[in-house]
Design an enzyme around this catalytic site. Sequence first.
Site, mmCIF file in Angstrom:
data_model
loop_
_atom_site.group_PDB
_atom_site.id
_atom_site.type_symbol
_atom_site.label_atom_id
_atom_site.label_comp_id
_atom_site.label_asym_id
_atom_site.label_seq_id
_atom_site.Cartn_x
_atom_site.Cartn_y
_atom_site.Cartn_z
ATOM 1 N N ASP A 10 0.867 -1.193 0.000
ATOM 2 C CA ASP A 10 0.000 0.000 0.000
ATOM 3 C C ASP A 10 0.895 1.232 0.000
ATOM 4 O O ASP A 10 2.084 1.166 0.326
ATOM 5 C CB ASP A 10 -0.914 0.021 1.236
ATOM 6 C CG ASP A 10 -1.840 1.241 1.243
ATOM 7 O OD1 ASP A 10 -2.463 1.518 0.204
ATOM 8 O OD2 ASP A 10 -1.917 1.940 2.274
ATOM 9 N N SER A 11 0.299 2.374 -0.347
ATOM 10 C CA SER A 11 1.043 3.628 -0.301
ATOM 11 C C SER A 11 1.472 3.958 1.129
ATOM 12 O O SER A 11 2.401 4.732 1.327
ATOM 13 C CB SER A 11 0.166 4.767 -0.831
ATOM 14 O OG SER A 11 -0.987 4.885 -0.017
ATOM 15 N N CYS A 73 -4.332 -1.433 -2.175
ATOM 16 C CA CYS A 73 -4.478 0.009 -2.357
ATOM 17 C C CYS A 73 -5.333 0.212 -3.605
ATOM 18 O O CYS A 73 -4.994 -0.295 -4.677
ATOM 19 C CB CYS A 73 -3.088 0.615 -2.557
ATOM 20 S SG CYS A 73 -3.102 2.370 -2.979
ATOM 21 N N HIS A 194 -7.462 3.018 3.481
ATOM 22 C CA HIS A 194 -7.217 3.801 4.700
ATOM 23 C C HIS A 194 -8.522 4.077 5.474
ATOM 24 O O HIS A 194 -8.489 4.334 6.673
ATOM 25 C CB HIS A 194 -6.618 5.175 4.349
ATOM 26 C CG HIS A 194 -5.162 5.172 4.054
ATOM 27 N ND1 HIS A 194 -4.622 4.594 2.933
ATOM 28 C CD2 HIS A 194 -4.114 5.712 4.738
ATOM 29 C CE1 HIS A 194 -3.310 4.777 2.938
ATOM 30 N NE2 HIS A 194 -2.977 5.444 4.019
HETATM 31 N N1 DGL Z 1 -4.939 3.118 0.629
HETATM 32 C C1 DGL Z 1 -4.914 3.817 -0.631
HETATM 33 C C2 DGL Z 1 -6.169 3.463 -1.419
HETATM 34 O O1 DGL Z 1 -6.783 2.432 -1.143
HETATM 35 C C3 DGL Z 1 -4.694 5.280 -0.386
HETATM 36 C C4 DGL Z 1 -4.030 5.935 -1.529
HETATM 37 C C5 DGL Z 1 -3.282 7.198 -1.195
HETATM 38 O O2 DGL Z 1 -2.117 7.081 -0.792
HETATM 39 O O3 DGL Z 1 -3.820 8.281 -1.401
HETATM 40 O O4 DGL Z 1 -6.545 4.151 -2.334
#
Ligand code: DGL
Length: 274
Positions: A10-11, A73, A194
Site C-alpha cells: 500500500d502507499s 491500495c 485507509h
Molecule cells: N490506501 C490507498 C487506497 O486504497 C490510499 C491511496 C493514497 O495514498 O492516497 O486508495
Amino acid sequence: MSHSPIGIFDSGYGGLTVFRSIAEKLPQYDYIYLGDNARAPYGTRSFETVYQYTLECVQWLFEQGCPLVILACNTASAKALRNIQQVNLPRQFPDNRVLGVIRPTAEVIGQYTKSKSVGILATPGTVKSESYRLEIEKFFPDIAVFQQACPLWVPLIENNAFDTPAASLIIEQDIKKLLEQSEKIDTILLACTHYPVLMSQIKRMLPHPLQIISQGAIVAESLADYLKRHPEMETRLSQNASQSFYTTDDALDFETHAPLFFGSTVHAKHVRIG
Ligand code: DGL
C-alpha cells in the site's frame, strides 16, 4: 522450502486493514507488508507517478522472494495494476502474479445493495480512473454508481489528524456531497483501504442508517478463492506463519501508527525505494 511470502503493498498504512483480514483468514502463509509511507499519499498523484512508484515497490517485493503480490491500495489498483499485469509481468516476471482490490470488490457489491444504488468514497485518483464504475458495470449493469473524491482523508489519516474537529467537518462535507447525488444510495463503499479507521466517525455522521462496506474481508475471501483455483501458485508459497513489515519512511513512526490499522503491534524495518 525457500522463503516465498505473499507480498502486500500500500502507499502507507491503509493496506494494513486488508492485511489484517487476510492474516485472519489465511494465517498459515508468510507475508511481507510494504508501506510506501515516504511517498504517500498516492491518491492525488498522476497516473505515471502512481504506476512508477507501485512498480518499484512490486519489484522490491519480488526481489524479497514474493511470487504473489496484493496491491492492497485502490489507487494503485486503479492506476498501475493493468500496466503491471499486461506489460511488466509478461516481459520481466512471467512466473509472478499481482492482484488488486477493485475487481474482487466489484464482483460482490451486488450482494449488498437493495436499491441498486451504491455510493463510493475514494481518493481523487480512484474516482478519476472510473475503475469502479467500469468494473461494477461488468458484473452488475443495473447498479447505479455515485462517486465522491475525498482528497484530504488520506493525508489526515497518514498524519494521525483525522480525529479533530476540522477533520470531522471535512469528512462530513464529503459524505454530504456523496449522498446529495442520489436519495436511493443504500450502500456506501469505502473504496480506499485507509478509510476503515474512520468507520465509527462516518456512521455517526450519516443522516440515516446506511450499509457501509470496507474491503478487508472481501479481499481476504477472494484471495482464498484465488489460491484454491491456482494450486500452481499456492504450492509455491511458504507456510511458516511469519509476518514482516517494511516502510519507506521512519520505522518507529510506522510501529506507532500501525496498530490502529492492523489491530496489533508490529515490528517494522526501514527500506529505501526509488
Ligand atoms: N490506501 C490507498 C487506497 O486504497 C490510499 C491511496 C493514497 O495514498 O492516497 O486508495
